[in-house]
Design an enzyme around this catalytic site. Structure first.
Site, short mmCIF file in Angstrom:
data_model
loop_
_atom_site.label_atom_id
_atom_site.label_comp_id
_atom_site.label_asym_id
_atom_site.label_seq_id
_atom_site.Cartn_x
_atom_site.Cartn_y
_atom_site.Cartn_z
N LYS A 44 0.79 -1.30 0.10
CA LYS A 44 0.00 -0.05 0.02
C LYS A 44 0.81 1.22 -0.11
CE LYS A 44 -4.04 -2.77 2.04
NZ LYS A 44 -4.47 -3.23 3.17
N GLN B 69 -5.45 -2.23 9.10
CA GLN B 69 -5.34 -3.45 8.56
C GLN B 69 -5.91 -4.45 9.40
OE1 GLN B 69 -3.78 -3.68 5.58
NE2 GLN B 69 -4.18 -5.89 5.74
N ASP C 68 -11.39 2.28 3.26
CA ASP C 68 -11.90 0.93 2.71
C ASP C 68 -13.26 0.77 2.71
OD1 ASP C 68 -9.95 -1.03 2.69
OD2 ASP C 68 -9.58 -1.19 4.89
#
Ligand code: NAD
Length: 281
Positions: free
Chosen positions: A53, A97, A120
């Site tokens: 990322k 995460q 997200d």
């Protein structure tokens, strides 16, 4: 028949070039889009994802920050970090995460992220917006998968879509997105009786299960679009949920693993971060 391979690397490269151009335009207005990733503990797979990322951000000229917290971090410290990033004007996107260590409350952590920084798309507000058809942040993996499906050039309206897997991060948002495209959507899961009876009807088949080679050629309708979301490590190799050899002999289009949906997921994260920054300017 031999399926056309939908190449995630190629699609990502052209999308990232476009994203880099829009990042440059924002920079000219004095804003550098920024993504913060919070990683708790040292799960090796998560560390790789987080590194990728950061590399993706650098590639398109974005600012990126990784907040690495020890595995025994408590909920208050985690949420304190989220609050700090919510206030930080350099940060337009925040990602926690997953999975978090078992002692932490994942739902509470996700709820703490400002919905406009939730790149997200896992915050309940964004999940609700997707279900009700309002504009919001779309989770990266289903968004990437839909982009790949669109590259077939098919008119999706009225097609039968079958999704195998009902997770909150892939299966359910994928179903909502395809419903929005006017597909007739079936969601299969671990308790589905006669999985193959459903998958054989699919014009669009999305596998998001986590079982290597679950979908075989005899389960696929000739000419179907087959999207393989699965990432499974088998004998040191990465394999999808779809048995590529037998399915590519039947399907019209197929995504490979690796080099398919996985590559698109990070590209869509960059896209969501860019769009979050554009909305905040
Ligand atoms: P999950 O474990 O949360 O959900 C798996 C789903 O599969 C469940 O809904 C379960 O009911 C269903 N299932 C299990 N066994 C089944 C069976 N035999 N038949 C039918 N359904 C069955 O997983 P997830 O987070 O949705 O991830 C699914 C897969 O996608 C994993 O391999 C994961 O690594 C991968 N993944 C890939 C990306 C990417 O970027 N490519 C992103 C997220 C997840």
């Amino acid at each position: 028949m031999s399926a056309v391979v939908l190449d995630g690397k190629q699609m990502s490269a052209s999308l990232r070039a476009e994203i880099a151009g829009r990042v440059q335009s924002l920079k000219e207005k004095g804003v550098t889009p920024g993504l913060a990733v919070i990683l708790v503990g040292n799960d090796p797979a998560s560390e790789i994802y987080v590194r990728n990322k950061g590399n993706g951000c650098r590639e398109v000229g974005m600012y990126s920050e990784t907040v690495a917290l020890p595995g025994d971090t408590d909920q208050a410290v985690l949420e304190g970090e989220i609050d700090r990033l919510n206030r930080d004007p350099r940060i337009h996107g925040i990602l926690v995460q997953l999975p978090l260590p078992a002692h932490l409350d994942e739902a509470a952590a996700l709820a703490r992220i400002l919905p406009e920084k939730d790149v997200d798309g896992f915050h309940l507000l964004n999940a609700g917006r997707l279900m009700t058809g309002e504009a919001g942040v779309i989770p990266c993996t289903p968004r990437g998968a839909l982009h790949m499906i669109r590259q077939t050039g098919l008119n999706l309206s009225g097609l039968e879509a079958v999704i195998v897997g009902r997770s909150n991060i892939v299966g359910k948002p994928m179903a909502a997105l395809l419903l929005r495209e006017n597909c007739t959507v079936t969601v299969c899961h671990s308790r589905t009786a006669n999985l193959a009876e459903h998958t054989r009807r699919a014009d669009i088949l999305v596998a998001a299960v986590g079982k290597a080679g679950l979908i075989t050629g005899d389960m696929v309708k000739p000419g179907a679009v087959v999207i393989d979301v699965g990432i499974n490590r088998v004998d040191g190799k990465v394999r999808g949920d779809v048995d590529f050899d037998s399915v590519s002999a039947v399907a019209g289009w197929i995504t490979p693993v690796p080099g398919g949906v996985g590559k698109m997921t990070i590209t869509m994260l960059l896209q969501n971060t860019l769009e979050a920054a554009e909305r905040m300017v």
